[in-house]
Design an enzyme around this catalytic site. Structure first.
Site, PDB file in Angstrom:
ATOM      1  N   ARG A  74      35.461  34.992  43.622  1.00  0.00           N
ATOM      2  CA  ARG A  74      35.874  34.451  42.327  1.00  0.00           C
ATOM      3  C   ARG A  74      36.621  33.138  42.525  1.00  0.00           C
ATOM      4  O   ARG A  74      37.453  33.010  43.421  1.00  0.00           O
ATOM      5  CB  ARG A  74      36.770  35.452  41.582  1.00  0.00           C
ATOM      6  CG  ARG A  74      36.037  36.755  41.266  1.00  0.00           C
ATOM      7  CD  ARG A  74      36.860  37.716  40.451  1.00  0.00           C
ATOM      8  NE  ARG A  74      36.148  38.989  40.307  1.00  0.00           N
ATOM      9  CZ  ARG A  74      36.652  40.050  39.716  1.00  0.00           C
ATOM     10  NH1 ARG A  74      37.862  40.007  39.183  1.00  0.00           N
ATOM     11  NH2 ARG A  74      35.949  41.174  39.628  1.00  0.00           N
ATOM     12  N   ARG A 110      45.664  37.786  44.532  1.00  0.00           N
ATOM     13  CA  ARG A 110      44.673  37.008  43.784  1.00  0.00           C
ATOM     14  C   ARG A 110      43.935  36.109  44.771  1.00  0.00           C
ATOM     15  O   ARG A 110      44.392  35.032  45.117  1.00  0.00           O
ATOM     16  CB  ARG A 110      45.362  36.185  42.690  1.00  0.00           C
ATOM     17  CG  ARG A 110      44.412  35.669  41.616  1.00  0.00           C
ATOM     18  CD  ARG A 110      45.183  34.973  40.520  1.00  0.00           C
ATOM     19  NE  ARG A 110      46.058  35.884  39.817  1.00  0.00           N
ATOM     20  CZ  ARG A 110      45.693  36.674  38.810  1.00  0.00           C
ATOM     21  NH1 ARG A 110      44.456  36.653  38.389  1.00  0.00           N
ATOM     22  NH2 ARG A 110      46.570  37.474  38.232  1.00  0.00           N
ATOM     23  N   GLU A 114      47.682  45.750  38.155  1.00  0.00           N
ATOM     24  CA  GLU A 114      46.331  46.288  37.989  1.00  0.00           C
ATOM     25  C   GLU A 114      45.637  46.491  39.338  1.00  0.00           C
ATOM     26  O   GLU A 114      45.663  45.616  40.208  1.00  0.00           O
ATOM     27  CB  GLU A 114      45.497  45.337  37.137  1.00  0.00           C
ATOM     28  CG  GLU A 114      44.056  45.795  36.944  1.00  0.00           C
ATOM     29  CD  GLU A 114      43.121  44.666  36.571  1.00  0.00           C
ATOM     30  OE1 GLU A 114      41.914  44.806  36.825  1.00  0.00           O
ATOM     31  OE2 GLU A 114      43.601  43.643  36.036  1.00  0.00           O
ATOM     32  N   SER A 159      39.965  48.515  36.659  1.00  0.00           N
ATOM     33  CA  SER A 159      39.686  48.319  35.247  1.00  0.00           C
ATOM     34  C   SER A 159      38.367  49.009  34.954  1.00  0.00           C
ATOM     35  O   SER A 159      37.350  48.719  35.592  1.00  0.00           O
ATOM     36  CB  SER A 159      39.585  46.818  34.948  1.00  0.00           C
ATOM     37  OG  SER A 159      39.500  46.571  33.569  1.00  0.00           O
ATOM     38  N   ARG A 172      43.885  45.387  46.974  1.00  0.00           N
ATOM     39  CA  ARG A 172      45.093  45.776  46.232  1.00  0.00           C
ATOM     40  C   ARG A 172      45.551  47.173  46.631  1.00  0.00           C
ATOM     41  O   ARG A 172      46.750  47.467  46.589  1.00  0.00           O
ATOM     42  CB  ARG A 172      44.836  45.671  44.730  1.00  0.00           C
ATOM     43  CG  ARG A 172      44.661  44.229  44.279  1.00  0.00           C
ATOM     44  CD  ARG A 172      44.814  44.027  42.795  1.00  0.00           C
ATOM     45  NE  ARG A 172      44.786  42.604  42.466  1.00  0.00           N
ATOM     46  CZ  ARG A 172      45.169  42.085  41.314  1.00  0.00           C
ATOM     47  NH1 ARG A 172      45.613  42.877  40.345  1.00  0.00           N
ATOM     48  NH2 ARG A 172      45.112  40.786  41.109  1.00  0.00           N
TER      49      ARG A 172
END
Length: 430
Positions: free
Chosen positions: A266, A281, A353, A356, A395
């Site tokens: 990403r 991130r 988070e 999801s 994560r």
């Protein structure tokens, strides 16, 4: 993609849905009006085109009759009319394609309609907690993962930056092994206990795949593109969901439950200044993805099941977490409803988070033209699609490091991971 027939019949509902998602009411009204106007123009043109085609066919038959009766003048007039109609139809078919593409482009930019039970809200502050598992603990000596990893000598951001720039990490030694163990543990859990089929999909896809799941055309800046016009996958949701692109499935074989452990890529466009330290991130990270393809009646129950599967990962790792339902203003583009699972990070003293899970209804299926047919029925219906993280491996590594850290800087290994670590119970600096 939304059904144009539904939009035509429920314009006020779409305006309200767009407004609930954070768009101004005036902009929502203008957008819906524009789409309906474009649809009306397309349908009116199609009617004229069909009438012209019918008249051309009829006139062609009349030419033979006129010739047979010896009426050459009438035959010549009919030939001229047919030639004119033929030209109109040819030009009209070009215009029809233009109007179709314009409408398709407009529909492609409209987000999904939230389900009725999704809480109203503007942003993450309005998300609603639905459950909390485990007791979050933070010690006076609790440190963040990057301090722990660098002190152990197994996490290197400087060398990663030298190789690839910012937002990359080099893991080595026992932390690299721990990250690998987490991914293998998750795959084993989902395939052996939760009934998912493991897949190893391509890591590069074509435009059509990203269009099918909704990343294109709206979110191109979030992606990495190769020089031969392929895209690096932002998540395995893209190839897994598109495995059934354009197909008609047997209803009795649904649901399809698929999982994959892949790198994800990403660009993190728009995230300047956010989580610049550490692994939270990244441009490249590993994730175990869950995808379900269901019939139209089963997707809501499947959403709850998928979320529970993702939660089980954290339960077995004995990590404190909470599950929240996202409000209308914080939902993803293709989602009807989303649960976020947030794991406790003692170093940050907050929940972040880690998964999801979203139900998309037939939104992606319309873009992919993927349907199913139940036994004994001629009619086909669009499938419903769901996707979720089961969970983000990097994560999870952060969460294990911070929750299992010891005062001396070592990291205890969760019991469930020890078999994947060759029986090792603690990571220490060598």
């Amino acid at each position: 993609m939304l059904d144009i027939k539904w939009i035509r019949e429920n314009p006020e509902a779409l305006v309200q849905a767009l407004t609930n998602r954070g768009q101004s009411e005036s902009d929502s009204q203008a957008l819906v009006a524009s789409i309906i106007s474009g649809d009306e123009e397309r349908r009116a043109h199609l009617t004229k085109l069909q009438e012209a085609q019918e008249r051309r066919n009829a006139a062609s038959k009349e030419i033979g009759k006129a010739m047979g009766s010896g009426d050459k003048d009438l035959a010549e007039r009919l030939k001229a009319e047919v030639a004119e109609l033929k030209s109109f139809v040819q030009n009209g078919e070009t215009r029809e394609r233009e109007l179709e593409e314009a409408l398709k482009g407009a529909l492609a930019g409209i987000p999904n309609v939230p389900l009725a039970d999704v809480p109203l809200g503007a942003d993450e502050k309005d998300n609603v907690e639905v459950r909390r598992i485990g007791e979050p603990v933070t010690h006076d000596w609790s440190r963040e993962h990057f301090d722990l990893g660098e002190a152990l000598g197994y996490m290197d951001f400087e060398r990663a930056a030298k190789l690839a720039g910012a937002r990359f990490t080099v893991l080595s030694g026992q932390l690299a092994r721990l990250e690998r163990a987490l991914g293998q543990f998750m795959l084993d859990l989902h395939t052996q206990e939760h009934g998912y089929t493991e897949v190893q999909p391509p890591l590069m896809v074509r435009d059509e795949a990203l269009y099918g799941t909704g990343q294109l055309p709206k979110f191109a800046e979030d992606l990495f593109r190769t020089t031969d016009d392929r895209w690096l996958i932002p998540t395995a949701e893209v190839p897994l969901t598109n495995l059934v692109n354009g197909e008609i499935l047997e209803g009795e074989k649904l649901p399809l439950r698929l999982t994959a452990l892949t790198p994800c890529f990403r660009s993190e466009a728009g995230s300047a200044g956010r989580d610049t330290r550490g692994m939270l991130r990244q441009h490249q990270f590993n994730k175990v993805e869950l995808v379900s393809i269901t019939d139209a009646d089963s997707s809501i129950a499947e959403h709850e099941r998928m979320t529970e599967c993702a939660e089980t990962v954290l339960k077995k790792l004995e990590l404190p977490f909470r599950t929240v339902v996202l409000c209308t203003g914080d939902m993803g583009f293709g989602s009807q409803k989303t649960y976020d699972i947030e794991v406790w990070l003692p170093g940050q003293k907050m929940y972040r988070e880690i998964s999801s899970c979203s139900v998309c209804g037939d939104f992606q299926a319309r873009r992919m033209n993927t349907r199913y047919r139940s036994a004994g029925e001629k009619q086909t219906r669009f499938v419903h699609t769901l996707n979720g993280s089961g969970v983000a491996v990097g994560r999870a590594l952060i969460a294990v490091m911070e929750n299992y850290q010891n005062e001396d800087g070592s990291i205890s290994i969760p019991t469930v991971l020890q078999p994947y670590m060759g029986g090792l119970t603690r990571i220490e600096r060598v």
